[in-house]
Motif scaffolding. Structure first.
Motif: not given
Length: 325
Positions: A206-211, A279-284
């Motif tokens: 939600l943060e990375m793909e939808a702002g 990158s998404l997994i690392a962010h989470a």
């Protein structure tokens, strides 16, 4: 002849290992059926399932040839807990709220928490162009949660109620809409919902793909490992070995984060038939703390939340809920 067959069966039942198999209803190895969600908050299950797919099963190696592991994926906690109660799975990774609710509804007879798994990893994410900060700001707004009565759903309703809003299961001052995680992302992008209270990796998506903007982040217990009281009584040795292996796996994940994240990426893409990026997994990953302990204080808070959300009328006695097998 019939008498001879009965004698032979009785003798076979007395052999080591046969009692365990007979209790499971299987002629062969005990089939251990484990539930989990395709969420990074269930990292131990994702890593272990990926290892199983690759022929190097973590639990298989430690529980031995007498036990077969099967993995089952659910969207959220209430469905997984129903699997425990119906006997279609034997253990599951799940959030605390559905476990507590089922424990309370059964008078403390059905559900047992046997290990911790993860803290943190949940958040309330709002639309980037909406000025939503406090609970009062959500009057007339629509918020998605993974499933009615799951941990995020209960936390969301309790947070709104604590902020002075009247929340019912079907409406109130703000509308809480149980929505599966993949659908939350699509609705969020279309601005059909104002916010979502969910878990990783969906928070990061939600943060990375939808702002989206996370305005509330959960830090307490998000995932525990539970089993049914009867299954624990019938198979305590196997459950004990599984919990010990799960603690070893938690330590391995902490010691090998890069390899663990690669396995999580592999497994999430296998389960969701999507493309979850490294990158998404690392962010989470940075939002989650792995643990094998269970905070009684955190469970008491979830009881308070469930009461505020209208899912519990009385405070249950939690003295039998947590068990060290």
């Amino acid at each position: 002849m019939k008498r001879l067959i009965l004698i032979l069966l009785a003798a076979a039942m007395a052999l080591p290992g046969c009692k365990e198999q007979a209790q499971s209803g299987n002629a062969g190895p005990l089939v251990l059926r484990i539930g989990h969600f395709p969420n990074i908050t269930h990292v131990q299950a994702l890593v272990a399932n990926a290892m199983s797919r690759q022929g190097k099963g973590w639990f298989e190696q430690r529980l031995g040839p007498g036990v077969t592991i099967q993995w089952y994926s659910y969207n959220a906690g209430p469905s997984a807990i129903e699997g425990i109660l119906a006997g279609t799975i034997d253990m599951t990774y799940v959030g605390p709220s559905p476990a507590i609710n089922a424990y309370a509804r059964s008078g403390g007879q059905e559900i047992r928490i046997i290990s911790g798994a993860a803290d943190g990893g949940s958040a309330l994410v709002v639309q980037p162009d909406e000025n939503l900060v406090t609970a009062a700001d959500f009057r007339g707004k629509k918020i998605a949660t993974p499933q009615l009565g799951n941990t995020q759903d209960v936390s969301c309703r309790a947070w709104l109620a604590a902020g002075g809003l009247k929340i019912t299961q079907n409406g109130g001052d703000a509308e809480v809409v149980p929505t599966e995680n993949p659908d939350q992302l699509a609705l969020f992008k279309l601005k059909k919902i104002d916010a979502a209270w969910t878990v990783e990796p969906w928070v990061s998506r939600l943060e990375m793909e939808a702002g989206g903007k996370a305005i509330v982040r959960g830090k307490d217990t998000i995932t525990v490992l539970v089993t049914g009281a009867k299954f624990l009584a019938d198979h305590r040795e196997v459950v004990s070995k599984f919990v010990a292996a799960e603690r070893e796996l938690t330590q391995w994940i902490e010691d090998h984060p890069v390899e663990a994240q690669e396995l999580v990426e592999y497994e999430l893409n296998a389960e969701t038939q999507g493309k979850i990026s490294a990158s998404l997994i690392a962010h989470a990953w940075s939002n989650i703390t792995l643990t094998d302990t269970v905070s009684r204080e955190a469970l008491d808070q979830f009881v308070t939340n469930a009461q505020a959300a209208g899912f519990l009328r009385q405070v249950p006695d939690l003295s039998q809920l947590i068990v060290n097998p």
